[in-house]
Design a protein around this motif. Structure first.
Motif, mmCIF file in Angstrom:
data_model
loop_
_atom_site.group_PDB
_atom_site.id
_atom_site.type_symbol
_atom_site.label_atom_id
_atom_site.label_comp_id
_atom_site.label_asym_id
_atom_site.label_seq_id
_atom_site.Cartn_x
_atom_site.Cartn_y
_atom_site.Cartn_z
ATOM 1 N N THR A 111 -4.563 -5.399 -26.835
ATOM 2 C CA THR A 111 -4.333 -6.689 -27.559
ATOM 3 C C THR A 111 -5.371 -6.912 -28.794
ATOM 4 O O THR A 111 -4.720 -7.124 -29.994
ATOM 5 C CB THR A 111 -4.644 -7.701 -26.276
ATOM 6 O OG1 THR A 111 -3.632 -7.579 -25.450
ATOM 7 C CG2 THR A 111 -4.300 -9.178 -26.961
ATOM 8 N N ASP B 263 -0.932 -7.964 -23.322
ATOM 9 C CA ASP B 263 0.295 -7.154 -23.874
ATOM 10 C C ASP B 263 0.965 -6.381 -22.742
ATOM 11 O O ASP B 263 2.028 -6.020 -23.087
ATOM 12 C CB ASP B 263 -0.694 -6.255 -24.619
ATOM 13 C CG ASP B 263 -1.175 -5.209 -23.734
ATOM 14 O OD1 ASP B 263 -2.163 -5.426 -22.919
ATOM 15 O OD2 ASP B 263 -0.830 -3.950 -23.868
ATOM 16 N N VAL C 26 1.666 -10.009 -26.578
ATOM 17 C CA VAL C 26 1.576 -9.120 -27.810
ATOM 18 C C VAL C 26 2.392 -7.731 -27.504
ATOM 19 O O VAL C 26 1.871 -6.904 -26.875
ATOM 20 C CB VAL C 26 -0.049 -8.806 -28.007
ATOM 21 C CG1 VAL C 26 -0.178 -7.605 -29.069
ATOM 22 C CG2 VAL C 26 -0.697 -10.056 -28.257
ATOM 23 N N SER C 27 3.280 -7.412 -28.227
ATOM 24 C CA SER C 27 4.229 -6.334 -27.750
ATOM 25 C C SER C 27 4.790 -5.929 -29.083
ATOM 26 O O SER C 27 5.121 -6.651 -30.058
ATOM 27 C CB SER C 27 5.224 -6.775 -26.940
ATOM 28 O OG SER C 27 6.198 -5.894 -26.597
ATOM 29 N N PRO D 248 1.591 -6.712 -32.366
ATOM 30 C CA PRO D 248 0.071 -6.148 -32.467
ATOM 31 C C PRO D 248 -0.370 -6.265 -33.696
ATOM 32 O O PRO D 248 -1.476 -6.754 -33.919
ATOM 33 C CB PRO D 248 0.060 -4.792 -31.957
ATOM 34 C CG PRO D 248 1.251 -4.616 -31.218
ATOM 35 C CD PRO D 248 2.558 -5.252 -31.614
#
Length: 264
Positions: free
Chosen positions: A34, A206, A226-227, A241
């Motif tokens: 992350t 993430d 977050v991906s 990211p």
């Protein structure tokens, strides 16, 4: 859970910052994957310089920032290099700014489960194993031989862990077994309870270890996945990211804007 592809992206998050004011919102973030990109060697996982700079500027401007990680809190502090509140070991441990560290008590059954952690991954190289106070993780980041050995031994280890009352938690690049009472969801619940007078909580995470945190925030904050690609998630929004930097810039801008209004 919604498909992350159907959730708002970075371009839709501007409205969330309307919550800035009194009290200020809290930014809580996972660490690995992350704020810090994954690295083959866990000790090399540090944030990009521009991300660290933005976090420092947010803190310096009076922003309320916390880190919530599966890692030991002291280890996160050394890697991050910022004196912020760090919740480590999935919520079992809290390092306050200044370095004071507190831990939650363990029951008798939990202490017995901890004893089983030390031998759970005996069949693997020591540099692929991370033994923590209330969990143990096996990392196979870019190491196919570790992953192949894990798949061979998986049924036996899963059975041993289950008999000891441990919970399996898969993450990007490995698997972790932990005491079920300590999770990021439970940690978020404690944050919400202890910071009732503060503003809403925004949580960045993430992987699957962050899903219970997203669930705990439902109706009380905002979870942001977050991906690099869409996946099913309980989060409310999705950013890539490489967009974390822009998200932090938006946070800083809103914080500084509120400061200017307060001084006017």
């Amino acid at each position: 859970m919604d498909l992350s592809g159907s959730m708002p992206g970075l371009e839709s998050l501007g409205g969330l910052f309307s919550s800035f004011g009194r009290p200020k919102p809290i930014l809580v973030s996972d660490y690995d994957g992350t704020l810090a990109p994954f690295r083959r060697e866990r000790g090399d996982a540090v944030p990009l310089p521009e991300v660290k700079e933005l976090l420092w500027r947010i803190i310096s401007a009076g922003g309320d920032v916390m880190i919530l990680s599966g890692r030991d809190a002291g280890e996160v502090f050394l890697l991050l290099g910022l004196d912020v509140e760090i919740i480590g070991c999935h919520g079992w441990q809290r390092r306050s700014p200044g370095g004071k560290t507190e831990t939650l008590p363990l029951s008798g059954d939990e202490r017995r489960a901890v004893q089983a952690l030390s031998s759970l991954f005996d069949a693997f190289p020591i540099d692929s194993v991370e033994i923590k106070p209330v969990s143990a993780a096996l990392h196979w980041r870019e190491r196919d031989e570790i992953k192949r050995r894990w798949h061979k031994l998986e049924p036996e280890i899963i059975d041993r862990a289950g008999q000891s009352g441990l919970e399996a938690l898969r993450f990007n690049g490995g698997i972790e077994f932990r005491i079920p009472a300590f999770s990021k969801g439970a940690a978020i619940e404690r944050i919400l309870e202890h910071r009732k007078e503060n503003g809403p909580v925004f949580y960045l995470g993430d992987d699957v270890t962050d899903e219970d945190a997203f669930l705990a925030l439902k109706g009380r904050g905002t979870g942001i996945l977050v991906s690099g690609s869409p996946r099913r998630s309980a989060a409310d929004a999705w950013i890539r990211p490489e967009e974390v930097k822009f998200f932090l810039e938006m946070w800083l801008s809103a914080l500084e804007g509120e400061q200017r209004r307060g001084e006017a």
